[in-house]
Design a protein around this motif. Structure first.
Motif, PDB file in Angstrom:
ATOM      1  N   TYR A  45       0.821  -1.211   0.000  1.00 56.27           N
ATOM      2  CA  TYR A  45       0.000   0.000   0.000  1.00 56.27           C
ATOM      3  C   TYR A  45       0.860   1.269   0.000  1.00 56.27           C
ATOM      4  CZ  TYR A  45      -4.620  -2.095   0.324  1.00 56.27           C
ATOM      5  OH  TYR A  45      -5.789  -2.765   0.032  1.00 56.27           O
ATOM      6  N   GLY A  46       2.100   1.156   0.429  1.00 60.16           N
ATOM      7  CA  GLY A  46       3.009   2.305   0.431  1.00 60.16           C
ATOM      8  C   GLY A  46       3.646   2.577  -0.918  1.00 60.16           C
ATOM      9  N   LEU A  47       3.486   1.653  -1.864  1.00 60.25           N
ATOM     10  CA  LEU A  47       4.067   1.817  -3.203  1.00 60.25           C
ATOM     11  C   LEU A  47       3.074   2.471  -4.152  1.00 60.25           C
ATOM     12  CD1 LEU A  47       5.599  -1.763  -3.659  1.00 60.25           C
ATOM     13  CD2 LEU A  47       6.890   0.353  -3.315  1.00 60.25           C
ATOM     14  N   GLU A  48       3.585   3.199  -5.123  1.00 57.41           N
ATOM     15  CA  GLU A  48       2.769   3.689  -6.229  1.00 57.41           C
ATOM     16  C   GLU A  48       2.707   2.575  -7.271  1.00 57.41           C
ATOM     17  OE1 GLU A  48       1.129   6.516  -6.629  1.00 57.41           O
ATOM     18  OE2 GLU A  48       1.780   7.381  -4.723  1.00 57.41           O
ATOM     19  N   PRO A  49       1.607   2.462  -8.035  1.00 55.76           N
ATOM     20  CA  PRO A  49       1.571   1.462  -9.105  1.00 55.76           C
ATOM     21  C   PRO A  49       2.773   1.615 -10.040  1.00 55.76           C
ATOM     22  CG  PRO A  49      -0.606   2.376  -8.763  1.00 55.76           C
ATOM     23  CD  PRO A  49       0.342   3.195  -7.915  1.00 55.76           C
ATOM     24  N   GLY A  50       3.370   0.474 -10.369  1.00 54.31           N
ATOM     25  CA  GLY A  50       4.526   0.475 -11.254  1.00 54.31           C
ATOM     26  C   GLY A  50       5.862   0.569 -10.548  1.00 54.31           C
TER      27      GLY A  50
END
Length: 159
Positions: free
Chosen positions: A135-140
């Protein structure tokens, strides 16, 4: 939204060309006013606050279940598992295709058969460190090494 990658893209209605990058010459304000702009980075979360991710799992002797589809008895240390993942991380160098290739050949999870793809999931469905990292990551984007009871992971958020 791309049906295959579940990510937003830009489509030129005049030339019928699509691209992942905003068209040249558009300001951030112009992009923010395009139809569907709420799906871009920092926009609305996926429906139901779900995410989609792939992972590459390397188990070690202290893992909850130190065996996998490719190794009946995993004896490597956690430190060795982390070093293996760091090698994969360097090899991936931001390439989702390379991530899937390495996950298929090397992941200790049954998701290896799908390039590490775990599909969509919501909060409370994964181990807490895995969930928080995803959840802490941006898509990609890809995580650094994430430790869970299952082993150590690299996570690629895909949507």
């Amino acid at each position: 939204m791309s049906n295959s990658k579940k990510m937003p893209y830009f489509f030129n209605t005049e030339t019928h060309e699509s691209t992942w990058e905003p068209p040249a010459g558009l300001s951030k304000e112009d992009v923010a006013n395009l139809p569907g702009a709420e799906y871009l980075k920092g926009g609305a979360p996926p429906p139901g606050d779900q995410v989609r991710a792939s992972h590459l799992l390397v188990k070690h002797s202290g893992s909850r279940r130190p065996s996998s589809w490719k190794e009946a008895n995993i004896t490597r240390s956690k430190e060795e598992a982390i070093e293996i993942l760091k090698g994969f991380q360097a090899e991936i160098a931001g390439s989702p295709e390379k991530f899937a290739e390495l996950a298929t050949a090397n992941s200790d999870c049954s998701s290896h058969a799908k390039g590490g793809d775990l599909g969509f999931f919501g909060r409370g469905q994964m181990q807490r460190p895995f969930e928080e990292a995803t959840y802490g990551l941006e898509p990609g984007t890809m995580s650094d090494v994430v430790e869970t009871d299952s082993g150590v992971h690299l996570i690629l958020r895909t949507a």
